[in-house]
Enzyme design. Structure first.
Site, PDB file in Angstrom:
ATOM      1  CG  ASP A  81      39.199 -15.295 -27.934  1.00 48.98           C
ATOM      2  OD1 ASP A  81      39.442 -16.147 -27.075  1.00 48.98           O
ATOM      3  OD2 ASP A  81      39.755 -15.290 -29.065  1.00 48.98           O
ATOM      4  CD  GLU A  90      40.779 -21.810 -29.489  1.00 51.98           C
ATOM      5  OE1 GLU A  90      41.563 -21.195 -30.226  1.00 51.98           O
ATOM      6  OE2 GLU A  90      39.641 -21.382 -29.209  1.00 51.98           O
TER       7      GLU A  90
END
Ligand SMILES: OC[C@@H]1[C@@H](O)[C@H](O)[C@@H](O)c2nc(-c3ccccc3)cn21
Length: 601
Positions: free
Chosen positions: A285, A490
């Site tokens: 990521d 997020e």
């Protein structure tokens, strides 16, 4: 001169072997490097042999950039890659997680939680097909989707990216991979990546593994679970994704029982590659290896060592690519990172690029430009919206059902913060990384949808947050109140109270105590609603429908029936969390799988 790797008639393994045998260490490490478009250029691609570029959330060549601007940008970078000694094409990745959502004018489909409510894998596959076309419209060949998280706590800011709390629903929805990449051939070897061609894109199952199971739903935190729990809840969607030929898998920021997934050799190499025989490439990521240490980036050389040796094949750096390249180069020279590890990573990356035909068709053209936001895709999204709606309450005893609403009425009130706000109904990952309020792109708000659905003779009055005197001095047949959550993504989306955006509760109280009302919740997850349910005649969960708000009106006014089923438990109070179907003490407001039905009129 003739080189085997350039010959599409050669078997892929032969092409890989020939090419890798020609590559220098610098060229190999370049393939393992993904950089953000803001630091990319044709020169950088050429000088560092960069293998991949990405657009981070909201990273566009220009505001409201057209397909031709996107294609020109991607091709410019590609020409840099093709001008290297071996001419290995680069692959460009973007988060097309509910349509090609960074791109103005793209069709934005419902987010995954709403798609989970449809229980319709064929629909999801068709969404994958449409998404692939809208990604190719911009010259991009790779999407960081689907997120196959099994979200076990709605306090997680990314719970809307999860199809369901139930892994079997998530497993069903991995059919989107068949839409994005193409149907796998009958005799296809399990674990080998498959991407059919120029109208398809490489997909990315994410985030490996247990991203949806962190403690109290805290993003990027620690998933504390025994092996049985991991393998029965969070791992199954990876089996399905690999069987369906997923080309790439992204590692999770989260930790598993205290071990950072980005440094987890046992699971990335030991399980995913060795046991499940995944043969595509594993990507980190964003700053994922930096976050192996705390504070992040504290010891970047160690981050590179731990991430690469864990089995990560490509690093989404995304900015400090010279540090990454220098550190990895010296780690190899010192023998701390083995050359076999480098060759395994490069082989996997080349396998994806060869199988998807990138060597044969490295440059994009505008042949797919007209796919962006095309009518048929918007109609598909509208169908998905219809099927995602879950009817939680319909009428107060002993009265008859309140829905479907009549198209002919004396006067209809539409109220609420989410009735006339395209940005709110799209949620996060919509034009901006975290989404935003207002007219973010082309689409249909729920208010506009209602207006175009009711009879011409029926007046529709809109007031975002009417006060009591307004209600007292106006006469309405009924009201539709649309409220919910603001867009988020997020960690920003992590919540401990799960309340709807103010003044939503006031709007419900003021409107629904004055006139019969249906409340439509636009949210990424179950939210606090229990105190207000007695005030309303009907309650609909609409999740995050995306650009095609028409689907909401289609069902509210009876042109289509309600068929959606809760993909997640709807709690009474946040004090009960986490609470999932199958738990011993299960006392929801509305249980997993719940959804009232109405046959279309
Ligand atoms: O957009 C690329 C990836 C995406 O695919 C992943 O699902 C997601 O975890 C993610 N977070 C960031 C990101 C996080 C913090 C700051 C800037 C960017 C970047 N990304």
């Amino acid at each position: 001169e003739y080189m085997k790797y350039k010959d599409p008639k050669q078997p892929i393994n032969t092409r890989i072997k020939d090419l890798i045998g020609r590559m220098t260490l610098a060229e190999k490490i370049g393939q393992m490097t993904q950089i953000e478009r803001q630091v990319a250029s044709a020169d950088v691609m050429k000088k560092y042999f960069i293998g991949s570029i990405l657009s981070g959330g909201g990273s566009v060549p220009a505001p409201q950039a057209s397909p031709s601007i996107w294609v020109s940008m991607v091709n410019e970078f590609q020409k840099g890659a093709l001008s290297t000694r071996l001419g290995i094409p680069m692959i460009y990745g973007i988060d097309a997680v509910h349509g090609n959502n960074n791109v103005y004018n793209a069709t934005l489909f419902p987010h995954n939680v709403g798609l989970g409510a449809t229980r319709d894998p064929d629909l999801i596959k068709r969404i994958g097909e449409a998404t692939a076309l809208e990604v190719r419209a911009t010259g991009i060949q790779y999407t960081f989707a689907p997120c196959i998280a099994v979200c076990r706590d709605p306090r997680w800011g990314r719970c809307y990216e999860s199809y369901s709390e139930d892994h079997t629903v998530v497993q069903q929805m991995t059919d989107i991979i068949l839409g994005l990449q193409g149907e796998i051939p009958v005799n296809h070897t399990k674990g080998v990546p498959y991407v059919a061609g120029k109208d398809k894109v490489a997909a990315c199952a994410k985030h490996f593994v247990g991203d949806g199971g962190t403690h109290n739903g805290i993003n990027e935190n620690n998933t504390i679970i025994d092996e049985h729990g991991l393998l029965s809840i969070h791992m199954p969607p990876y089996y399905d994704s690999i069987i369906k030929g997923v080309a790439t898998i992204m590692v999770s920021y989260s930790s598993l029982n205290g071990v950072k997934m980005h440094a987890n050799h046992d699971l990335v190499t030991g399980y995913l590659k060795s046991k499940l025989h995944f043969r595509g490439f594993v990507i980190s990521d964003w700053l994922g290896i930096d976050r192996i240490t705390s504070p992040p980036g504290e010891n970047y050389t160690y981050s590179v060592q731990a991430g690469i040796n864990a089995g990560i094949d490509m690093v989404m750096v995304p900015y400090n690519y010279t540090d990454y390249i220098d550190d990895l180069t010296s780690l190899v020279h010192k023998g701390i990172v083995n050359m076999n590890r480098i060759d395994d990573a490069v082989r996997r990356i080349l396998r994806v690029k060869f199988t998807m035909g990138l060597f044969e068709n490295p440059l994009a053209d505008l042949s797919f430009a007209d796919q962006l936001g095309k009518k048929e895709h918007r109609e598909l999204a509208r169908e998905a919206v219809r099927k995602s709606l879950v009817l939680l309450k319909n009428g107060n005893p002993p009265n008859q059902q309140f829905l479907p609403l009549p198209k002919k009425a004396r006067r209809i009130l539409v109220a609420g913060s989410h009735a006339s706000n395209l940005g709110y109904q799209c949620g996060g990952w919509s034009i901006q990384w975290m989404g935003s309020s207002g007219d973010i792109t082309t689409g249909t708000t729920i208010l506009d949808a209602i207006k175009s659905t009711v009879a011409d003779s029926t007046p529709v009055v809109y007031s975002e947050n009417p006060d009591e005197s307004f209600m007292k001095h106006n006469d309405f047949s009924f009201a539709i109140v649309v409220v919910g959550e603001p867009p988020y993504s997020e960690t920003v989306g992590d919540s401990t109270d799960l309340t709807i955006l103010d003044p939503g509760p006031d709007t419900i109280r003021t409107v629904c105590s004055a006139v019969k009302c249906v409340v439509v919740i636009v949210s990424g997850r179950p939210v606090v609603i229990e105190p207000y349910v007695p005030l309303m005649e009907a309650l609909v969960a609409a999740w995050l429908p995306g650009t095609e708000g028409q689907g909401v009106a289609d069902v509210l006014f009876g042109d289509y029936g309600f068929t959606g089923k809760l993909p997640r438990t709807w709690f009474k109070s946040v004090d009960q969390l986490p609470m999932n179907v199958g738990d011993p003490h299960y006392d929801p407001l509305y249980p997993f799988g719940f959804g009232l039905a109405i046959n279309s009129s």
